[in-house]
Design a protein around this motif. Structure first.
Motif, mmCIF file in Angstrom:
data_model
loop_
_atom_site.group_PDB
_atom_site.id
_atom_site.type_symbol
_atom_site.label_atom_id
_atom_site.label_comp_id
_atom_site.label_asym_id
_atom_site.label_seq_id
_atom_site.Cartn_x
_atom_site.Cartn_y
_atom_site.Cartn_z
ATOM 1 N N UNK A 1 -2.195 -2.233 11.233
ATOM 2 C CA UNK A 1 -2.484 -3.589 11.668
ATOM 3 C C UNK A 1 -3.934 -3.998 11.491
ATOM 4 N N UNK A 2 -4.817 -3.043 11.195
ATOM 5 C CA UNK A 2 -6.242 -3.340 11.083
ATOM 6 C C UNK A 2 -6.779 -3.305 9.656
ATOM 7 N N UNK A 3 -6.032 -2.712 8.729
ATOM 8 C CA UNK A 3 -6.479 -2.646 7.331
ATOM 9 C C UNK A 3 -5.717 -3.709 6.538
ATOM 10 N N UNK A 4 -6.424 -4.669 5.952
ATOM 11 C CA UNK A 4 -5.740 -5.724 5.189
ATOM 12 C C UNK A 4 -4.915 -5.145 4.033
ATOM 13 N N UNK A 5 -3.857 -5.844 3.648
ATOM 14 C CA UNK A 5 -2.969 -5.372 2.591
ATOM 15 C C UNK A 5 -3.685 -5.201 1.252
ATOM 16 N N UNK A 6 -4.720 -5.987 0.978
ATOM 17 C CA UNK A 6 -5.417 -5.901 -0.307
ATOM 18 C C UNK A 6 -6.694 -5.050 -0.244
ATOM 19 N N UNK A 7 -6.838 -4.244 0.788
ATOM 20 C CA UNK A 7 -8.037 -3.413 0.953
ATOM 21 C C UNK A 7 -8.005 -2.218 0.000
ATOM 22 N N UNK A 8 -9.164 -1.784 -0.461
ATOM 23 C CA UNK A 8 -9.294 -0.659 -1.385
ATOM 24 C C UNK A 8 -8.667 0.627 -0.832
ATOM 25 N N UNK A 9 -8.753 0.845 0.467
ATOM 26 C CA UNK A 9 -8.191 2.059 1.065
ATOM 27 C C UNK A 9 -6.685 2.168 0.860
ATOM 28 N N UNK A 10 -6.013 1.056 0.803
ATOM 29 C CA UNK A 10 -4.559 1.098 0.590
ATOM 30 C C UNK A 10 -4.221 1.594 -0.813
ATOM 31 N N UNK A 11 -5.002 1.218 -1.815
ATOM 32 C CA UNK A 11 -4.726 1.712 -3.167
ATOM 33 C C UNK A 11 -5.109 3.184 -3.302
ATOM 34 N N UNK A 12 -6.141 3.623 -2.602
ATOM 35 C CA UNK A 12 -6.521 5.037 -2.613
ATOM 36 C C UNK A 12 -5.449 5.862 -1.908
ATOM 37 N N UNK A 13 -4.912 5.352 -0.819
ATOM 38 C CA UNK A 13 -3.885 6.055 -0.059
ATOM 39 C C UNK A 13 -2.650 6.326 -0.908
ATOM 40 N N UNK A 14 -2.377 5.461 -1.854
ATOM 41 C CA UNK A 14 -1.220 5.629 -2.713
ATOM 42 C C UNK A 14 -1.360 6.866 -3.593
ATOM 43 N N UNK A 15 -2.586 7.247 -3.967
ATOM 44 C CA UNK A 15 -2.835 8.379 -4.856
ATOM 45 C C UNK A 15 -3.129 9.683 -4.108
ATOM 46 N N UNK A 16 -3.612 9.604 -2.894
ATOM 47 C CA UNK A 16 -4.052 10.780 -2.150
ATOM 48 C C UNK A 16 -3.006 11.177 -1.117
#
Length: 40
Positions: free
Chosen positions: A20-35
């Motif tokens: 609920x605190x990390x926006x959907x377009x945040x860089x961390x979300x794309x990193x999370x997909x790979x890690x």
């Protein structure tokens, strides 16, 4: 009893949702997909 009873105490635990605190377009979300940090 050791003193006057306190009516309200701060919560020892509270609910927190990182989703609920990390926006959907945040860089961390794309990193999370790979890690994968799980132990299995």
């Amino acid at each position: 009893m050791m003193g006057p009873k306190q009516e309200s105490q701060p919560a020892l635990f509270y609910e927190f949702s990182l989703e609920g605190h990390v926006p959907q377009d945040h860089l961390l979300r794309s990193i999370d997909w790979f890690v994968n940090l799980s132990d299995n």
